[in-house]
Design an enzyme around this catalytic site. Structure first.
Site, mmCIF file in Angstrom:
data_model
loop_
_atom_site.group_PDB
_atom_site.id
_atom_site.type_symbol
_atom_site.label_atom_id
_atom_site.label_comp_id
_atom_site.label_asym_id
_atom_site.label_seq_id
_atom_site.Cartn_x
_atom_site.Cartn_y
_atom_site.Cartn_z
ATOM 1 N N HIS A 136 56.156 -14.889 -62.153
ATOM 2 C CA HIS A 136 55.791 -13.926 -61.110
ATOM 3 C C HIS A 136 54.287 -13.937 -60.880
ATOM 4 C CE1 HIS A 136 54.601 -11.628 -64.655
ATOM 5 N NE2 HIS A 136 53.941 -10.798 -63.868
ATOM 6 N N ASN A 179 48.823 -15.035 -62.905
ATOM 7 C CA ASN A 179 48.391 -15.301 -64.270
ATOM 8 C C ASN A 179 49.573 -15.945 -64.957
ATOM 9 O OD1 ASN A 179 46.006 -13.815 -63.853
ATOM 10 N ND2 ASN A 179 47.003 -11.912 -64.442
ATOM 11 N N HIS A 215 58.601 -13.674 -67.259
ATOM 12 C CA HIS A 215 59.310 -14.081 -66.038
ATOM 13 C C HIS A 215 58.305 -14.605 -64.994
ATOM 14 C CE1 HIS A 215 63.104 -13.566 -63.616
ATOM 15 N NE2 HIS A 215 62.208 -13.919 -62.689
ATOM 16 N N HIS A 229 64.588 -16.764 -65.293
ATOM 17 C CA HIS A 229 63.621 -16.201 -66.237
ATOM 18 C C HIS A 229 62.781 -17.282 -66.940
ATOM 19 C CE1 HIS A 229 62.183 -13.118 -69.098
ATOM 20 N NE2 HIS A 229 62.241 -14.085 -69.990
ATOM 21 N N CYS A 239 64.108 -7.932 -69.523
ATOM 22 C CA CYS A 239 63.123 -8.322 -68.511
ATOM 23 C C CYS A 239 63.319 -7.515 -67.229
ATOM 24 C CB CYS A 239 63.246 -9.807 -68.204
ATOM 25 S SG CYS A 239 62.166 -10.323 -66.854
ATOM 26 N N CYS A 279 64.190 -9.911 -63.971
ATOM 27 C CA CYS A 279 65.459 -10.613 -63.799
ATOM 28 C C CYS A 279 66.338 -9.783 -62.850
ATOM 29 C CB CYS A 279 66.154 -10.782 -65.148
ATOM 30 S SG CYS A 279 65.571 -12.209 -66.097
ATOM 31 N N GLN A 286 51.069 -11.518 -58.595
ATOM 32 C CA GLN A 286 50.750 -10.169 -58.154
ATOM 33 C C GLN A 286 49.925 -10.217 -56.877
ATOM 34 O OE1 GLN A 286 49.594 -7.254 -61.257
ATOM 35 N NE2 GLN A 286 49.445 -9.026 -62.597
HETATM 36 ZN ZN LIG Z 1 63.286 -12.303 -66.365
#
Ligand SMILES: [Zn+2]
Length: 368
Positions: free
Chosen positions: A195, A182, A193, A142, A79, A82, A197
């Site tokens: 997150h 999303n 993970h 994660h 990932c 991470c 944007q």
């Molecule tokens: Zn991750």
């Protein structure tokens, strides 16, 4: 509501990655100094996207063919979001972090603005895909999701979104800053993970442009602000209210397009995140986390895929457009997704299988 007023200041540490992209850590409370260096051998990317104006609709389209090589659903041990640990190097050199924001290695938009050119007698307006795309990592964990964050961490994310909005809005040529998330493979998320944007657009997005036109018409017809009137009407009517605080109300809009769609709007109208006051900022995490958790309870299938979209006023439209968040899922039943098919994709005309009033009732029923 008690709110999430924080006594400790946010510490912002700006650094750069091996290919000169910016990385910013946002920390509150005890955090190690953010001195880790990106040791990866990275070549600078040449973005080379293009924006083109659809001459038939007036909508801007970004052509970003270079992004086909981007990282797609890597295994957890690879990932890129991470922290960098145990000799493995990710996009974030630190061994741990709270909230981190960095420039996307595969941006749809990048670079300073350049004048547009016209061909075919002005019918074909185009230019380089100027702007900026950033990735916001909500937590180093994660396996978490936004709904798992504490109110304090959600508040730190809000502060990071606000800081990015202020900084990106000030870049030359940027018209609109769009923070979004999303969530879920069903939405097309390429990294698991947690997150979001941020896109800093060199143009006003089509949906915002339509809202601006409606707001101008409403002002001309009534002398009032469209978003003030919409919120007041929903609060007076009540049927589509999902939850309300002292400073924000969440409601399913009258003509919702998605099976479950909620708009979260502050009572005191502001153009963007930078204009929120402390009471609004303090209450937001509590309401937003509750909404996300209700979404996850809707279908008995665990985490519900969703899109969470901050609508912020573009440059030049700050008087009429109102900051609000639009949260919606493409799931309409435990085993059914809403696909944008012929009617929606072909004509931009939505058919919603669930009445907004039923959706609001259901979202009230799944309160904790
Ligand atoms: Zn991750």
């Amino acid at each position: 509501m008690p709110g999430t007023t924080l006594t400790q200041p946010t510490v912002r540490t700006v650094t750069t990655l091996a290919d000169d992209r910016q990385l910013i850590y946002y920390d509150r409370g005890a955090a190690a100094p953010r001195t880790a260096v990106d040791e990866r051998p990275l070549d600078a990317q040449a973005p080379g996207s293009q924006i083109r104006l659809d001459p038939a609709t007036g909508d801007w389209v970004t052509i970003a063919a270079h992004r086909q090589a981007r990282t797609y659903q890597p295994p957890a041990e690879e990932c890129p979001l991470c922290p960098s640990r145990d000799g493995r190097h990710s996009e974030i050199p630190a061994e741990d972090y709270q909230v981190a924001v960095f420039e996307n290695r595969f941006p749809s938009l990048a670079g300073p603005p350049v004048a547009l050119t016209g061909e075919a007698g002005g019918l074909w307006a185009s230019g380089p895909g100027a702007g900026r795309c950033e990735v916001v990592c909500f937590t180093a964990d994660h396996d978490a999701s936004f709904a798992d964050l504490t109110p304090e961490r959600a508040r730190l994310v809000l502060d990071a979104w606000t800081d990015r909005t202020a900084e990106l809005s000030a870049l030359p040529g940027i018209e609109q800053v769009y923070c979004f998330e999303n969530r879920g493979a069903e939405i097309g998320v390429t990294l698991a993970h947690p997150h979001g944007q941020i896109y800093a657009f060199p143009f006003t997005t089509p949906r915002t442009a339509r809202m601006a036109a409606r707001a101008a018409e409403h002002r001309a017809a009534t002398g009032r602000n469209l978003f003030d009137d919409l919120l007041a009407a929903e609060r007076a009517h009540g049927d589509r209210i999902v939850l309300a605080g002292e400073h924000w109300t969440a409601f399913v809009p009258f003509a919702a397009r998605w099976p479950y769609e909620v708009h979260l709007q502050p009572h005191r109208r502001v153009p963007d995140l930078t204009a929120l006051d402390e009471p609004q900022r303090a209450e937001f995490p509590l309401l937003y986390l509750e909404l996300l958790r209700r979404f996850d309870r809707l279908f008995g299938t665990g985490r519900t895929p969703y899109i969470s979209a901050w609508h912020q006023a573009p440059a030049g439209q700050r008087d009429e457009l109102a900051l609000h968040l639009e949260l919606f899922t493409i799931r309409r039943a435990a085993d059914k997704l809403k696909y944008l098919a012929g009617v929606e994709s072909g004509m931009d005309a939505f058919v919603n299988d669930i009445t907004p009033e039923d959706a609001a009732r259901r979202l009230r029923e799944v309160a904790a």
